[in-house]
Scaffold this motif. Structure first.
Motif, short mmCIF file in Angstrom:
data_model
loop_
_atom_site.label_atom_id
_atom_site.label_comp_id
_atom_site.label_asym_id
_atom_site.label_seq_id
_atom_site.Cartn_x
_atom_site.Cartn_y
_atom_site.Cartn_z
N HIS A 475 -11.00 10.53 -29.58
CA HIS A 475 -9.95 11.19 -30.36
C HIS A 475 -9.13 12.13 -29.48
CE1 HIS A 475 -7.92 13.13 -33.71
NE2 HIS A 475 -8.32 14.30 -33.25
N PHE A 476 -9.80 12.83 -28.55
CA PHE A 476 -9.12 13.78 -27.67
C PHE A 476 -8.10 13.08 -26.77
CE2 PHE A 476 -9.01 16.36 -23.71
CZ PHE A 476 -8.51 17.54 -24.25
N LEU A 477 -8.48 11.89 -26.26
CA LEU A 477 -7.62 11.17 -25.33
C LEU A 477 -6.61 10.25 -26.02
CD1 LEU A 477 -10.21 10.15 -22.57
CD2 LEU A 477 -8.42 11.88 -22.38
N ALA A 478 -6.74 10.05 -27.31
CA ALA A 478 -5.90 9.09 -28.02
C ALA A 478 -4.40 9.30 -27.81
CB ALA A 478 -6.24 9.11 -29.51
N PRO A 479 -3.86 10.54 -27.80
CA PRO A 479 -2.41 10.69 -27.63
C PRO A 479 -1.88 10.20 -26.29
CG PRO A 479 -3.41 12.71 -28.51
CD PRO A 479 -4.53 11.83 -28.06
N VAL A 480 -2.74 10.07 -25.30
CA VAL A 480 -2.28 9.70 -23.95
C VAL A 480 -2.11 8.20 -23.81
CG1 VAL A 480 -2.80 9.88 -21.48
CG2 VAL A 480 -3.49 11.71 -23.05
N PHE A 481 -2.92 7.42 -24.51
CA PHE A 481 -2.97 5.97 -24.29
C PHE A 481 -2.31 5.21 -25.42
CE2 PHE A 481 -7.08 7.41 -22.24
CZ PHE A 481 -6.54 7.44 -20.97
N PRO A 482 -1.80 3.99 -25.09
CA PRO A 482 -1.29 3.12 -26.17
C PRO A 482 -2.41 2.77 -27.14
CG PRO A 482 -0.66 2.30 -23.99
CD PRO A 482 -1.67 3.38 -23.78
N VAL A 483 -2.03 2.45 -28.35
CA VAL A 483 -3.02 2.11 -29.37
C VAL A 483 -3.74 0.83 -28.97
CG1 VAL A 483 -3.37 1.50 -31.79
CG2 VAL A 483 -1.66 3.23 -31.16
N HIS A 484 -5.05 0.90 -28.93
CA HIS A 484 -5.87 -0.26 -28.58
C HIS A 484 -6.75 -0.59 -29.78
CE1 HIS A 484 -8.40 -3.05 -26.42
NE2 HIS A 484 -9.47 -2.30 -26.61
N GLU A 485 -6.50 -1.75 -30.36
CA GLU A 485 -7.24 -2.14 -31.56
C GLU A 485 -8.00 -3.43 -31.32
OE1 GLU A 485 -4.43 -2.43 -34.69
OE2 GLU A 485 -4.06 -0.26 -34.81
N PRO A 486 -9.23 -3.31 -30.81
CA PRO A 486 -10.03 -4.52 -30.60
C PRO A 486 -10.49 -5.11 -31.92
CG PRO A 486 -11.33 -2.56 -30.18
CD PRO A 486 -9.93 -2.08 -30.45
#
Length: 633
Positions: A475-486
């Protein structure tokens, strides 16, 4: 404190400058206070800034630098750089403290700490930079410091050769990163991290290999050099020639993860290039299992850990390749703790064994080094993926994401996990358990001083606790990376995957107690699949030395030959012209002169200057003319 993040790298820079200028004049206590204190100050300031930022990005611009690239000298504190700066400064502080005990009796004490502080400065420059150009400055700086620290024992030829090898191999990767950065600038018009993602929105996902994929691939080439991936991994095992704290700081916790950080930072680019991501996953999987296989038979305690580092970096690239960027950073963090711990424990063993690194001459050290044994046991179990420890959580996340994306990558990761448990438990058995295989008359094993075992205890605690951070790290790193939905994973399937992975680790540890790799395969693995020999044949002796000899002959025969030939032809032509002038021109002149002189001989005798002679010639002429006339008539 957030506005003062530019001070975080300045503290170790000041320590480095002081050491390299006046360090020779300072007592060891002063060196310790300055160098350990500077990194500690950076850690405290970083901790305060991260807590104050609360995960919100904060940018500080100091001054304009490269306006064409839109690159300023500025620093960015966001969730990704927050994680990295705490790892670098926190573990860096512990390793600096450890070094005061490990290096206490070494020459060049101030020089060592000056290089270490300089390295921390460049590493902080790398991770706090707000653009690729400034990141590249730190990127090159850590490469320079790596060269200096690997070759610290400069009186040893092997250390000097290892330093040069690391420097040259990293330059190959750096070329790729530089080309990739310039391609990205060409595509987006900027190299600032806060502007690149928005600029890339105009491009869609490249389903085939295009310009975006080429830029991403070039940047990945840079990462393979710095983060020791195939085929540019060969420098890292040789880097063990440096002091053990160097191995812990540079080649376990910080510098070798720079490539992982750079790709994670560039996730907005790689997210659009699935072809390049597939290459990254494949290279990571191959590197992981390849390096792990070599580690199965190594006898040098530091070389086992070196190949383990290459293998674990392969795990991180597997995570990047399947799009699980936060998982790669998570494994980077857990690996930083347990691998730094393992390297420092190996240094404690070497210190207690008076420099001995060959595990075949150890054994039974548990009773002599109880603290070192306990902490190294924790590190070994953590990297083996035993439940509850840090490595378990991050490896499970990697294997799960690989399972959802590529079954072949998952299978390779699972086999590598079993190999990891095998060589780590083999290391523990050969070092701490079984019969004592050292000479008691010359070797007296002993526990290390408090400056060495206190950092071991803190790192061991981190190797237990940091894995539980995964509950909030995503959750902390989520704003940095593109959305990854496996794909969605059912609970039952997830539990089965966990059980399989844990079983693989336990089987690997069990095999280490029952099986010893022998025969032809052991010889091949002990010689590292003969990759170094192949590189020597193809590149060192072939391309470099052979190419050098070819160019030398080309220069001597063609270039110098052309110059010498031109000089010879000039001399030859001038000789021909000289003889032509001497024998033909001068001869003709002399001949004409002789003819003139010869033709003048009769006239000279006729021209006497006497009137009576001329009158006689006139009369004779008249008579001749008269005779001719009478004869004809």
């Amino acid at each position: 404190m957030v506005d003062l993040i530019w001070l975080i790298p300045i503290f170790p820079l000041c320590g480095a400058i002081l050491m390299l200028l006046i360090g020779r004049l300072l007592p060891k206590a002063a060196v310790n206070a300055i160098c350990v204190g500077s990194v500690t100050a950076s850690f405290l300031l970083a901790l305060g800034a991260v807590l104050e930022a609360h995960g919100q990005p904060h940018e500080v611009i100091l001054f304009q630098w490269l306006p064409l690239l839109k690159a300023d000298v500025g620093y960015l504190l966001d969730p990704l750089s927050s994680v990295m700066v705490l790892v670098v400064t926190g573990i860096g502080t512990l390793i600096h403290l450890y070094s005061t005990g490990y290096m206490a009796h070494e020459g060049g004490y101030y020089r060592f700490f000056g290089y270490m502080n300089l390295f921390v400065f460049f590493m902080l420059q790398l991770i706090l930079a707000n653009n690729y150009a400034l990141l590249f400055v730190g990127w090159e700086g850590v490469g320079l410091c790596s060269y200096l620290l690997i070759g610290f024992y400069f009186h040893k030829k092997s250390a000097g050769d290892a330093g040069k090898k690391a420097f040259v191999v990293n330059r190959l990767g750096d070329w790729g990163f530089l080309v990739g950065m310039l391609l990205l600038w060409t595509l987006t018009g900027t190299v600032r991290f806060t502007e690149v993602p928005a600029a890339l929105h105009q491009y869609g996902v490249e389903t085939t290999f295009g310009t975006l994929s080429l830029a991403a691939l070039c940047m990945f080439i840079g990462a393979t050099g710095k983060s020791a991936q195939a085929p540019l991994y060969v420098w890292l095992p040789d880097a063990m020639e440096g002091p053990t704290p160097v191995s812990a700081l540079i080649h376990a916790a910080t510098m070798v993860t720079a490539g992982v950080y750079m790709i994670a930072r560039s996730s907005s680019l790689f997210h659009l290039t699935p072809v390049t991501l597939s290459i990254i996953a494949g290279v990571g999987a191959f590197t992981a299992i390849f390096a792990a296989s070599i580690g199965l038979v190594q006898n040098d305690i530091k070389r086992v850990l070196a190949y383990s580092t290459v293998s674990q970096l392969g795990f991180m690239f597997m995570a990047l390749g399947v799009g699980a960027y936060w998982v790669a950073i998570f494994h980077l963090v857990t690996h930083a703790f347990f691998k730094a711990l393992l390297f420092l424990c190996s240094g404690s063993v070497i210190h207690g064994m008076h420099g001995q690194q060959d595990m075949r001459h150890m054994g039974g050290l548990k009773k002599y080094m109880p603290i070192t044994h306990a902490t190294m046991l924790i590190g070994s179990l953590a990297i083996a993926g035993i439940p509850g420890l840090a490595g378990f959580f991050s490896k499970e996340e990697i294997l799960t994401n690989a399972f959802l994306t590529s079954k072949s990558v998952y299978a390779i990761g699972l086999i590598t996990a079993m190999m990891t448990a095998f060589y780590m438990w083999r290391l523990m058995r050969m070092t701490f358990y079984g019969a004592e295989r050292f000479d008691h008359h010359h070797v007296h094993p002993h526990e290390s001083p408090w400056t060495m075992y206190v950092p071991l205890g803190i790192l061991a605690a981190g190797s237990v606790l940091v894995g539980w951070w995964h509950l909030s790290l995503e959750h902390f790193l989520a704003p940095v990376f593109p959305v990854h939905e496996p794909e969605h994973l059912e609970a039952m399937t997830g539990n089965i995957l966990i059980a399989v992975a844990v079983s693989a680790g336990l089987v690997g540890m069990w095999l280490a107690t029952k099986v010893e790799v022998k025969g032809a395969i052991a010889k091949v693995l002990l010689n590292k699949w003969y990759v170094d020999e192949l590189y020597d044949f193809l590149f060192v002796n072939g391309l470099c030395k052979g190419g050098g000899r070819f160019l030398s002959e080309f220069d001597r025969r063609i270039v110098d030959g052309g110059v010498n030939g031109a000089a010879w032809s000039t001399r030859f032509t001038s000789t021909i012209l000289m003889w032509w002038d001497k024998w033909i021109i001068d001869g003709a002149v002399r001949l004409s002169s002789s003819l003139v002189r010869f033709s003048s001989y009769p006239a000279r005798y006729l021209q006497t200057g006497h009137v009576q002679t001329y009158a006689l010639f006139a009369v004779l002429g008249v008579l001749v003319m008269f005779g001719i006339y009478v004869t004809r008539s």
